[in-house]
Design a protein around this motif. Structure first.
Motif, mmCIF file in Angstrom:
data_model
loop_
_atom_site.group_PDB
_atom_site.id
_atom_site.type_symbol
_atom_site.label_atom_id
_atom_site.label_comp_id
_atom_site.label_asym_id
_atom_site.label_seq_id
_atom_site.Cartn_x
_atom_site.Cartn_y
_atom_site.Cartn_z
ATOM 1 N N ILE A 1 0.841 -1.200 0.000
ATOM 2 C CA ILE A 1 0.000 0.000 0.000
ATOM 3 C C ILE A 1 0.872 1.244 0.000
ATOM 4 O O ILE A 1 0.633 2.192 -0.758
ATOM 5 C CB ILE A 1 -0.951 -0.019 1.214
ATOM 6 N N THR A 2 1.893 1.254 0.832
ATOM 7 C CA THR A 2 2.776 2.425 0.928
ATOM 8 C C THR A 2 3.574 2.612 -0.358
ATOM 9 O O THR A 2 3.687 3.734 -0.859
ATOM 10 C CB THR A 2 3.720 2.280 2.136
ATOM 11 N N LEU A 3 4.111 1.524 -0.913
ATOM 12 C CA LEU A 3 4.871 1.642 -2.164
ATOM 13 C C LEU A 3 3.981 2.133 -3.300
ATOM 14 O O LEU A 3 4.409 2.949 -4.116
ATOM 15 C CB LEU A 3 5.503 0.300 -2.535
ATOM 16 N N ARG A 4 2.751 1.646 -3.356
ATOM 17 C CA ARG A 4 1.820 2.092 -4.402
ATOM 18 C C ARG A 4 1.554 3.587 -4.274
ATOM 19 O O ARG A 4 1.546 4.316 -5.264
ATOM 20 C CB ARG A 4 0.516 1.293 -4.297
ATOM 21 N N TYR A 5 1.357 4.032 -3.054
ATOM 22 C CA TYR A 5 1.123 5.464 -2.810
ATOM 23 C C TYR A 5 2.346 6.290 -3.209
ATOM 24 O O TYR A 5 2.233 7.305 -3.889
ATOM 25 C CB TYR A 5 0.779 5.684 -1.336
#
Length: 180
Positions: free
Chosen positions: A66-70
C-alpha cells in the motif's frame, strides 16, 4: 426512544499483489519486483506485524505494498483503499506506520552513511551560506532524460509516463571553501 441499530462491519476482500501481478506488472505499479518488495518488507516486518489478527489486521506485506503504491504513483488514498479493500483512514494509518518504520535510525544506518568530521561541518556552513538551510551537507535530485528508443531491451527504458528515458541522479556536496 429510538431503537439503536448495530451495524455489522463489512470486510472487503483484500488484494494479494504477489498472486495477482507478475514482476513486470509489479514494477510498473510499485517500482519493485516481488523480490524487492519482499526484501523491503522483511526489513520492517517486525515493526509492522500486528500482534493479533483481530478485526482482520492488515499484514506487513500489504502495508508495504500500500505504501509503495502510494509513493510510486501519488494516487489518492481513497483510490488505494478501494484497490486494496480497506478504508481511506486505514490507508492513511498504514502509510504513516510504514514510513515511520522505514525511518528508524538503525534501518537508515544500514544503507546510508554520512561522514562526521570537520569537512562535514564546513559543508553545513557552505550550504547554509548558499540557501539558508541549517544542517545540510549535500543534496540529491533525479530526473528522466528523454532518449531515442534503443534497439535492444527497449521496454526496459520506458518510464511511468510512457516515454523512453534514462533515470539519472545528481548528488551535490560543496567543494569550495566557505567565505570567512
Amino acid at each position: 426512544m429510538a431503537a439503536q441499530r448495530h451495524h455489522l462491519r463489512v470486510f472487503r476482500p483484500r488484494k494479494d499483489v504477489f498472486n495477482e501481478y507478475n514482476d513486470t506488472e509489479l514494477i510498473s505499479r510499485y517500482r519493485l519486483d516481488s523480490g524487492g518488495m519482499r526484501f523491503v518488507t522483511d526489513l520492517v516486518r517486525n515493526k509492522l506485524t500486528s500482534p493479533t489478527k483481530r478485526n482482520m489486521a492488515i499484514d506487513a506485506d500489504s502495508k508495504v505494498a500500500i505504501t509503495l503504491r502510494y509513493l510510486a504513483t501519488g494516487k489518492m488514498q481513497l483510490c488505494n483503499g478501494e484497490d486494496f479493500g480497506i478504508s481511506q483512514p486505514s490507508v492513511s494509518n498504514v502509510i504513516t506506520e510504514t514510513l515511520n518504520a522505514f525511518c528508524k535510525p538503525q534501518l537508515i544506518g544500514r544503507f546510508m552513511r554520512m561522514p562526521i568530521n570537520c569537512r562535514h561541518q564546513r559543508h553545513q556552513r557552505q550550504f547554509h551560506a548558499i540557501g539558508g538551510f541549517p544542517g545540510v551537507v549535500g543534496v540529491i535530485d533525479g530526473t528522466h532524460v528523454k532518449i531515442i528508443a534503443p534497439t535492444e531491451h527497449e521496454n526496459e527504458y520506458v518510464n511511468r509516463k510512457n516515454f523512453h528515458s534514462l533515470n539519472v541522479q545528481v548528488v551535490l556536496i560543496t567543494t569550495t571553501e566557505s567565505p570567512t
